[in-house]
Design an enzyme around this catalytic site. Sequence first.
Site, PDB file in Angstrom:
ATOM      1  N   ASP A   1     127.775  38.750  21.760  1.00 59.07           N
ATOM      2  CA  ASP A   1     127.179  38.319  20.497  1.00 59.07           C
ATOM      3  C   ASP A   1     126.157  39.375  20.066  1.00 59.07           C
ATOM      4  OD1 ASP A   1     125.952  37.093  18.424  1.00 59.07           O
ATOM      5  OD2 ASP A   1     125.719  35.163  19.423  1.00 59.07           O
TER       6      ASP A   1
ATOM      7  N   ARG B   1     130.996  37.911  14.637  1.00 59.71           N
ATOM      8  CA  ARG B   1     132.221  38.312  15.331  1.00 59.71           C
ATOM      9  C   ARG B   1     133.506  37.813  14.676  1.00 59.71           C
ATOM     10  NH1 ARG B   1     130.219  35.894  20.863  1.00 59.71           N
ATOM     11  NH2 ARG B   1     129.340  34.464  19.314  1.00 59.71           N
TER      12      ARG B   1
ATOM     13  N   CYS C   1     133.810  31.914  16.455  1.00 62.04           N
ATOM     14  CA  CYS C   1     132.638  32.324  17.232  1.00 62.04           C
ATOM     15  C   CYS C   1     131.570  31.250  17.059  1.00 62.04           C
ATOM     16  CB  CYS C   1     132.158  33.721  16.842  1.00 62.04           C
ATOM     17  SG  CYS C   1     131.628  33.888  15.125  1.00 62.04           S
TER      18      CYS C   1
HETATM   19  P1  4NP Z   1     128.374  35.044  15.699  1.00 58.61           P
HETATM   20  O1  4NP Z   1     126.836  35.456  15.936  1.00 58.61           O
HETATM   21  O2  4NP Z   1     128.651  33.832  16.568  1.00 58.61           O
HETATM   22  O3  4NP Z   1     129.140  36.221  16.143  1.00 58.61           O
HETATM   23  O4  4NP Z   1     128.519  34.722  14.223  1.00 58.61           O
HETATM   24  C1  4NP Z   1     125.801  34.524  15.787  1.00 58.61           C
HETATM   25  C2  4NP Z   1     125.222  34.324  14.562  1.00 58.61           C
HETATM   26  C3  4NP Z   1     124.206  33.398  14.410  1.00 58.61           C
HETATM   27  C4  4NP Z   1     123.761  32.670  15.491  1.00 58.61           C
HETATM   28  C5  4NP Z   1     124.343  32.868  16.722  1.00 58.61           C
HETATM   29  C6  4NP Z   1     125.359  33.783  16.870  1.00 58.61           C
HETATM   30  N1  4NP Z   1     122.734  31.721  15.326  1.00 58.61           N
HETATM   31  O5  4NP Z   1     122.346  31.095  16.320  1.00 58.61           O
HETATM   32  O6  4NP Z   1     122.245  31.503  14.215  1.00 58.61           O
END
Ligand code: 4NP
Length: 153
Positions: free
Chosen positions: A125, A14, A8
């Site tokens: 997300d 995720r 992800c």
């Molecule tokens: P993930 O969610 O891709 O599902 O781990 C996110 C966690 C952090 C960030 C973006 C998406 N971020 O920009 O810090």
Amino acid sequence: MQKVVFVCLGNICRSPLAEALFKHFIEEKGLQNQFYLDSCGTNGLHDGESADLRTRRNAEKHGIQVPSISRRIKLEDLDFFDIVFTMDQSVHQQVLSMCKSEEQKSKIRLFREFDHNNPGAEVPDPWYGGEEGFEEVFHIIKENTEIWINRLC
Ligand code: 4NP
């Protein structure tokens, strides 16, 4: 042994949950020796961090531990792993753009490719939203994990 990695953006919401749920269901079937599992993220912003507390708390409510530590995807992952699951289109395109061969490209699969309700959709997300987003993502990932395990085993 099939080597599977979930990807992800941040590797704190995720993909760590997908890794944990996949592990849970293959262990339930006694198939843990058939898989090597990992997860990673494309942005590296949370390198070395535990999964998001909201992800861990929500998963624990369902009896699932999410122990992974965030790391950024690296070029070697595209050779080492047999299947590279991407959680959304943006991540999918980013990972595709890292590929140096058709063989590497052929390993990359959108995680919701065979989703019963919405095939080819993204895993949303949940990071910017509320608790209900984490619950929704839990069910999306759980359903699709079971779909893939049935296809791969
Ligand atoms: P993930 O969610 O891709 O599902 O781990 C996110 C966690 C952090 C960030 C973006 C998406 N971020 O920009 O810090």
